[in-house]
Design a protein around this motif. Structure first.
Motif, PDB file in Angstrom:
ATOM      1  N   UNK A 197       0.825  -1.201   0.000  1.00  0.00           N
ATOM      2  CA  UNK A 197       0.000   0.000   0.000  1.00  0.00           C
ATOM      3  C   UNK A 197       0.863   1.258   0.000  1.00  0.00           C
ATOM      4  N   UNK A 198       1.974   1.212   0.728  1.00  0.00           N
ATOM      5  CA  UNK A 198       2.821   2.403   0.874  1.00  0.00           C
ATOM      6  C   UNK A 198       3.457   2.829  -0.442  1.00  0.00           C
ATOM      7  N   UNK A 199       3.444   1.960  -1.449  1.00  0.00           N
ATOM      8  CA  UNK A 199       4.081   2.260  -2.723  1.00  0.00           C
ATOM      9  C   UNK A 199       3.118   2.822  -3.765  1.00  0.00           C
ATOM     10  N   UNK A 200       1.858   3.026  -3.378  1.00  0.00           N
ATOM     11  CA  UNK A 200       0.872   3.568  -4.312  1.00  0.00           C
ATOM     12  C   UNK A 200       0.169   4.750  -3.657  1.00  0.00           C
ATOM     13  N   UNK A 201      -0.243   5.713  -4.468  1.00  0.00           N
ATOM     14  CA  UNK A 201      -0.928   6.884  -3.932  1.00  0.00           C
ATOM     15  C   UNK A 201      -2.356   6.536  -3.535  1.00  0.00           C
ATOM     16  N   UNK A 202      -2.736   6.911  -2.329  1.00  0.00           N
ATOM     17  CA  UNK A 202      -4.099   6.681  -1.860  1.00  0.00           C
ATOM     18  C   UNK A 202      -4.421   7.741  -0.812  1.00  0.00           C
ATOM     19  N   UNK A 203      -5.711   7.874  -0.490  1.00  0.00           N
ATOM     20  CA  UNK A 203      -6.136   8.947   0.416  1.00  0.00           C
ATOM     21  C   UNK A 203      -6.641   8.450   1.770  1.00  0.00           C
ATOM     22  N   UNK A 204      -6.839   7.163   1.924  1.00  0.00           N
ATOM     23  CA  UNK A 204      -7.340   6.674   3.203  1.00  0.00           C
ATOM     24  C   UNK A 204      -7.196   5.175   3.341  1.00  0.00           C
ATOM     25  N   UNK A 205      -7.279   4.702   4.579  1.00  0.00           N
ATOM     26  CA  UNK A 205      -7.119   3.282   4.888  1.00  0.00           C
ATOM     27  C   UNK A 205      -8.098   2.953   5.994  1.00  0.00           C
ATOM     28  N   UNK A 206      -9.023   2.027   5.715  1.00  0.00           N
ATOM     29  CA  UNK A 206     -10.087   1.694   6.653  1.00  0.00           C
ATOM     30  C   UNK A 206     -10.025   0.203   6.957  1.00  0.00           C
ATOM     31  N   UNK A 207      -9.842  -0.121   8.225  1.00  0.00           N
ATOM     32  CA  UNK A 207      -9.694  -1.508   8.631  1.00  0.00           C
ATOM     33  C   UNK A 207     -11.043  -2.089   9.037  1.00  0.00           C
ATOM     34  N   UNK A 208     -11.383  -3.240   8.449  1.00  0.00           N
ATOM     35  CA  UNK A 208     -12.616  -3.937   8.813  1.00  0.00           C
ATOM     36  C   UNK A 208     -12.439  -4.633  10.165  1.00  0.00           C
ATOM     37  N   UNK A 209     -13.495  -4.747  10.968  1.00  0.00           N
ATOM     38  CA  UNK A 209     -14.815  -4.126  10.811  1.00  0.00           C
ATOM     39  C   UNK A 209     -14.768  -2.651  11.201  1.00  0.00           C
ATOM     40  N   UNK A 210     -15.698  -1.850  10.695  1.00  0.00           N
ATOM     41  CA  UNK A 210     -15.696  -0.423  10.987  1.00  0.00           C
ATOM     42  C   UNK A 210     -17.117   0.041  11.280  1.00  0.00           C
TER      43      UNK A 210
END
Length: 239
Positions: free
Chosen positions: A98-111
């Protein structure tokens, strides 16, 4: 008054979870424009529809040959859409990818519904903020694992010739390009990048210190070609 709903695309191979997320989002006045379990279906949908989502909720483990991270590489090359990764996994291997690609958020299940809607809101805000900051800023387009990655020049520390290839070093990672150093240098800002040696092209903004023979950039020591030291000192405003 603008009552336009935020359009959300859900990429999720667990149907019940996807429908649950859709229900939550619609309760909070979001518009879910599609639910897809595979990368290929997402690609086809975006190619065939002029109306793009405002944000994508991206599960990492998907059906098919491409997972959510692979799909994100593809989408980044074609679309400006913020992406929030959604996953039940937090192991180091996943986080490293994940750290090698551009993204705006990270949500861990369950939420919770609050975490979900907050993540979407903050991701869109961050995306808009970064878009404003990066507007008109030059990038170097690098092919990585079959995908084009636009790397901002300001993130590049230096480039090193390696035969017919060139290795590009950023603070986070390195990339290998199938082009010679001289040709790549033509695509970089001449007022920012300097050929200090036959094998090295540096970002002068990243220089920590120099002497008559070497340049220090981060943990790297880079040789200086003979006769360049004085000019380099003047460029860096070093007495």
């Amino acid at each position: 008054m603008n009552n336009k709903k935020t359009r959300v695309l859900i990429v999720e191979d667990e149907k019940n979870l996807a429908l649950n997320v859709k229900e939550i989002l619609e309760l909070f006045n979001y518009e879910v424009i599609g639910i897809f379990p595979t990368a290929q279906e997402v690609i086809e949908h975006l190619e065939n529809n002029k109306t793009l989502p405002d944000i994508i909720l991206m599960d990492i483990l998907l059906e098919g040959d491409l997972d959510g991270i692979d799909l994100t590489y593809i989408l980044r090359d074609k679309y400006d859409i913020p992406i929030v990764f959604v996953t039940a996994y937090s192991d180091k291997g996943i986080l490293d990818r994940i750290s090698q690609v551009l993204y705006e958020g990270y949500l861990l299940k369950p939420f919770t519904s609050e975490r979900l809607t907050s993540s979407i809101y903050l991701a869109i805000k961050e995306f808009q903020s970064n878009a404003d900051k990066k507007k008109n800023k030059p990038t170097l387009k690098i092919r990585d694992k079959g995908y084009i990655v636009p790397v901002p020049e300001e993130e590049i520390m230096f480039l090193k010739a390696d035969g017919l290839y060139t290795k590009v070093f950023t603070e986070g990672r390195s990339y290998m390009m199938r082009d010679i150093l001289k040709d790549i240098g033509l695509n970089l800002s001449s007022n920012k990048f300097l050929r200090v040696h036959k094998s090295y092209l540096i970002n002068i903004d990243k220089v920590h210190s120099i002497n008559s023979k070497e340049i220090c950039i981060g943990k790297y020591i880079i040789p200086i070609r003979r006769g360049l030291y004085k000019d380099l000192k003047n460029m860096l405003s070093i007495n």
